[in-house]
Design a protein around this motif. Sequence first.
Motif, PDB file in Angstrom:
ATOM      1  N   PHE A 177       0.841  -1.289   0.011  1.00 25.72           N
ATOM      2  CA  PHE A 177      -0.061   0.141  -0.062  1.00 25.72           C
ATOM      3  C   PHE A 177       0.957   1.256  -0.118  1.00 25.72           C
ATOM      4  O   PHE A 177       0.536   2.166  -0.686  1.00 25.72           O
ATOM      5  CB  PHE A 177      -0.884   0.023   1.172  1.00 25.72           C
ATOM      6  CG  PHE A 177      -1.695  -1.137   1.460  1.00 25.72           C
ATOM      7  CD1 PHE A 177      -2.322  -1.903   0.162  1.00 25.72           C
ATOM      8  CD2 PHE A 177      -2.387  -1.628   2.407  1.00 25.72           C
ATOM      9  CE1 PHE A 177      -3.200  -2.781   0.013  1.00 25.72           C
ATOM     10  CE2 PHE A 177      -3.197  -2.645   2.450  1.00 25.72           C
ATOM     11  CZ  PHE A 177      -3.594  -3.118   1.464  1.00 25.72           C
ATOM     12  N   LEU A 178       1.986   1.243   0.665  1.00 24.80           N
ATOM     13  CA  LEU A 178       2.848   2.437   0.667  1.00 24.80           C
ATOM     14  C   LEU A 178       3.846   2.693  -0.324  1.00 24.80           C
ATOM     15  O   LEU A 178       4.115   3.846  -0.769  1.00 24.80           O
ATOM     16  CB  LEU A 178       3.853   2.104   2.006  1.00 24.80           C
ATOM     17  CG  LEU A 178       3.013   2.190   3.346  1.00 24.80           C
ATOM     18  CD1 LEU A 178       4.127   1.613   4.533  1.00 24.80           C
ATOM     19  CD2 LEU A 178       2.185   3.085   3.627  1.00 24.80           C
ATOM     20  N   GLU A 179       3.749   1.770  -1.355  1.00 28.69           N
ATOM     21  CA  GLU A 179       4.537   1.604  -2.594  1.00 28.69           C
ATOM     22  C   GLU A 179       3.854   1.793  -3.721  1.00 28.69           C
ATOM     23  O   GLU A 179       4.152   2.203  -4.797  1.00 28.69           O
ATOM     24  CB  GLU A 179       5.464   0.562  -2.615  1.00 28.69           C
ATOM     25  CG  GLU A 179       6.667   0.144  -1.536  1.00 28.69           C
ATOM     26  CD  GLU A 179       7.258  -1.139  -1.893  1.00 28.69           C
ATOM     27  OE1 GLU A 179       7.254  -1.529  -2.993  1.00 28.69           O
ATOM     28  OE2 GLU A 179       7.232  -1.747  -0.913  1.00 28.69           O
ATOM     29  N   CYS A 224     -11.610   8.936   1.000  1.00 29.10           N
ATOM     30  CA  CYS A 224     -11.431   8.392  -0.473  1.00 29.10           C
ATOM     31  C   CYS A 224     -12.155   8.783  -1.587  1.00 29.10           C
ATOM     32  O   CYS A 224     -13.562   8.747  -1.212  1.00 29.10           O
ATOM     33  CB  CYS A 224     -10.778   7.047  -0.496  1.00 29.10           C
ATOM     34  SG  CYS A 224     -11.962   5.945  -0.166  1.00 29.10           S
ATOM     35  N   LYS A 259      -4.895   8.741  -3.133  1.00 28.51           N
ATOM     36  CA  LYS A 259      -4.326   7.622  -3.907  1.00 28.51           C
ATOM     37  C   LYS A 259      -5.233   6.308  -3.602  1.00 28.51           C
ATOM     38  O   LYS A 259      -5.088   5.217  -4.205  1.00 28.51           O
ATOM     39  CB  LYS A 259      -2.922   7.106  -3.373  1.00 28.51           C
ATOM     40  CG  LYS A 259      -1.789   8.130  -3.729  1.00 28.51           C
ATOM     41  CD  LYS A 259      -0.464   7.725  -3.301  1.00 28.51           C
ATOM     42  CE  LYS A 259       0.780   8.457  -4.007  1.00 28.51           C
ATOM     43  NZ  LYS A 259       1.988   7.745  -3.721  1.00 28.51           N
ATOM     44  N   ILE A 260      -6.307   6.370  -2.700  1.00 24.38           N
ATOM     45  CA  ILE A 260      -7.172   5.271  -2.148  1.00 24.38           C
ATOM     46  C   ILE A 260      -8.458   5.376  -3.442  1.00 24.38           C
ATOM     47  O   ILE A 260      -8.965   6.359  -3.127  1.00 24.38           O
ATOM     48  CB  ILE A 260      -7.373   5.267  -0.761  1.00 24.38           C
ATOM     49  CG1 ILE A 260      -5.999   5.087  -0.069  1.00 24.38           C
ATOM     50  CG2 ILE A 260      -8.386   4.253  -0.718  1.00 24.38           C
ATOM     51  CD1 ILE A 260      -6.302   5.159   1.309  1.00 24.38           C
ATOM     52  N   VAL A 280      -4.569   2.502  -4.463  1.00 25.70           N
ATOM     53  CA  VAL A 280      -4.681   1.216  -3.654  1.00 25.70           C
ATOM     54  C   VAL A 280      -6.278   1.356  -3.780  1.00 25.70           C
ATOM     55  O   VAL A 280      -7.070   2.051  -3.485  1.00 25.70           O
ATOM     56  CB  VAL A 280      -4.565   1.751  -2.197  1.00 25.70           C
ATOM     57  CG1 VAL A 280      -5.098   0.616  -1.366  1.00 25.70           C
ATOM     58  CG2 VAL A 280      -3.046   1.623  -2.092  1.00 25.70           C
ATOM     59  N   GLU A 290      -0.854  -0.132   7.738  1.00 27.35           N
ATOM     60  CA  GLU A 290      -0.532   0.870   6.390  1.00 27.35           C
ATOM     61  C   GLU A 290      -1.365   1.409   5.711  1.00 27.35           C
ATOM     62  O   GLU A 290      -1.210   2.558   5.096  1.00 27.35           O
ATOM     63  CB  GLU A 290       0.172  -0.177   5.663  1.00 27.35           C
ATOM     64  CG  GLU A 290       1.594  -0.836   6.159  1.00 27.35           C
ATOM     65  CD  GLU A 290       1.365  -2.481   7.137  1.00 27.35           C
ATOM     66  OE1 GLU A 290       2.197  -2.644   7.541  1.00 27.35           O
ATOM     67  OE2 GLU A 290       0.241  -2.395   7.337  1.00 27.35           O
ATOM     68  N   LEU A 291      -2.658   0.904   5.772  1.00 32.71           N
ATOM     69  CA  LEU A 291      -3.692   1.571   4.733  1.00 32.71           C
ATOM     70  C   LEU A 291      -3.956   3.129   5.510  1.00 32.71           C
ATOM     71  O   LEU A 291      -4.233   4.091   4.622  1.00 32.71           O
ATOM     72  CB  LEU A 291      -4.955   0.978   4.982  1.00 32.71           C
ATOM     73  CG  LEU A 291      -6.230   1.588   3.931  1.00 32.71           C
ATOM     74  CD1 LEU A 291      -5.870   1.351   2.672  1.00 32.71           C
ATOM     75  CD2 LEU A 291      -7.375   0.788   4.130  1.00 32.71           C
ATOM     76  N   LYS A 297      -1.765   5.062   6.363  1.00 34.25           N
ATOM     77  CA  LYS A 297      -0.505   5.883   6.106  1.00 34.25           C
ATOM     78  C   LYS A 297      -0.682   6.334   4.874  1.00 34.25           C
ATOM     79  O   LYS A 297       0.135   7.129   4.434  1.00 34.25           O
ATOM     80  CB  LYS A 297       0.535   5.196   6.574  1.00 34.25           C
ATOM     81  CG  LYS A 297       0.708   4.705   7.796  1.00 34.25           C
ATOM     82  CD  LYS A 297       2.168   3.917   8.193  1.00 34.25           C
ATOM     83  CE  LYS A 297       2.271   3.294   9.753  1.00 34.25           C
ATOM     84  NZ  LYS A 297       3.396   2.445   9.880  1.00 34.25           N
ATOM     85  N   VAL A 298      -1.501   5.736   3.961  1.00 34.46           N
ATOM     86  CA  VAL A 298      -1.757   6.211   2.563  1.00 34.46           C
ATOM     87  C   VAL A 298      -2.291   7.459   2.395  1.00 34.46           C
ATOM     88  O   VAL A 298      -3.403   7.828   2.895  1.00 34.46           O
ATOM     89  CB  VAL A 298      -2.389   4.976   1.738  1.00 34.46           C
ATOM     90  CG1 VAL A 298      -2.353   5.612   0.014  1.00 34.46           C
ATOM     91  CG2 VAL A 298      -1.463   3.730   2.057  1.00 34.46           C
ATOM     92  N   ASP A 299      -1.891   8.111   1.417  1.00 34.07           N
ATOM     93  CA  ASP A 299      -2.675   9.616   1.056  1.00 34.07           C
ATOM     94  C   ASP A 299      -3.865   9.005   0.486  1.00 34.07           C
ATOM     95  O   ASP A 299      -4.031   8.403  -0.413  1.00 34.07           O
ATOM     96  CB  ASP A 299      -1.783   9.974   0.020  1.00 34.07           C
ATOM     97  CG  ASP A 299      -2.181  11.590  -0.668  1.00 34.07           C
ATOM     98  OD1 ASP A 299      -3.364  11.923  -0.116  1.00 34.07           O
ATOM     99  OD2 ASP A 299      -1.473  12.366  -1.388  1.00 34.07           O
TER     100      ASP A 299
END
Length: 279
Positions: A147-149, A250, A198-199, A153, A190-191, A193-195
């Motif tokens: 998810f971070l890369e 999102c 991007k989700i 997502v 981790e989810l 922490k994602v912008d």
Amino acid sequence: MSDAKTDPNRIMLYIISDSVGETGFNLAQAALAQFPQIKPIYCRFPFVNTDSKLDKILDQAKADHAIVVHTLATKGLAAKITNFCEQNGLVSFDYITPLLTEVSKRTGLTQTYEAGAVHHLNARYFDRISAMEFAVLYDDGKDPKGFLEADVVLLGVSRTSKTPLSLFLANKNIKVANLPLVPQAHIPDELWKVDPKKIIGLTNDPSVLNNIRRERMIAYGLNPDTTYSDMDRIKEELKYANELYKKLGCLVINVAHRSIEETATIIMESLNLDTYENN
């Protein structure tokens, strides 16, 4: 093939290319999709790069009175098709020469006449392979680190097209990870922490999802009436997913009655990811 001659709703198209022929085939399909009552016959002829190969195909096209569609970059072949069709009462569509001519006129440059130039094994090609490997590696939440890369997502309950959409976007050089949503299931840290930009939250209409799940069970030779396809369960899953999307902030896309291509276009436009394919 004789059916196409006697049945007005059977259209025969000869798609000729000096490469793989996907461009001509896709354009022909897009056009014929406007006539659902017609049953087109697509005859594809890829890697046609010599006069001898082309001569045989054109003779066949004449016998079948086919519509000829071509995307030929090899010098002289496009003109040969045009002349042959004009002399033999056939209709042809050149999908590439007019654009090449205009670009050459505006820039003063001469085309390379290289067949399949768009399919070069360049950096963009290998980026696409990498993106597809990424999509497989991080499919169905196998590893939350992805998810971070990821560039995108995708979230959604079962049968909201997460995996095919991931692979379609990967073919556009976009790295995608996806996570199936199940009520009461743990959401990876981790989810969060994602912008949120991007989700993408995928949802569906309950009735559509019910039909899809029932058909899937039938395809497996199983009883279609299970908890998996139960309408109340589906509504619960969708409610859970939509509440999560609100918390994440999102974009939400309803995939009911939308093709993979349409959903992918919405995602790329919303995140300005259309430029990835051209890098």
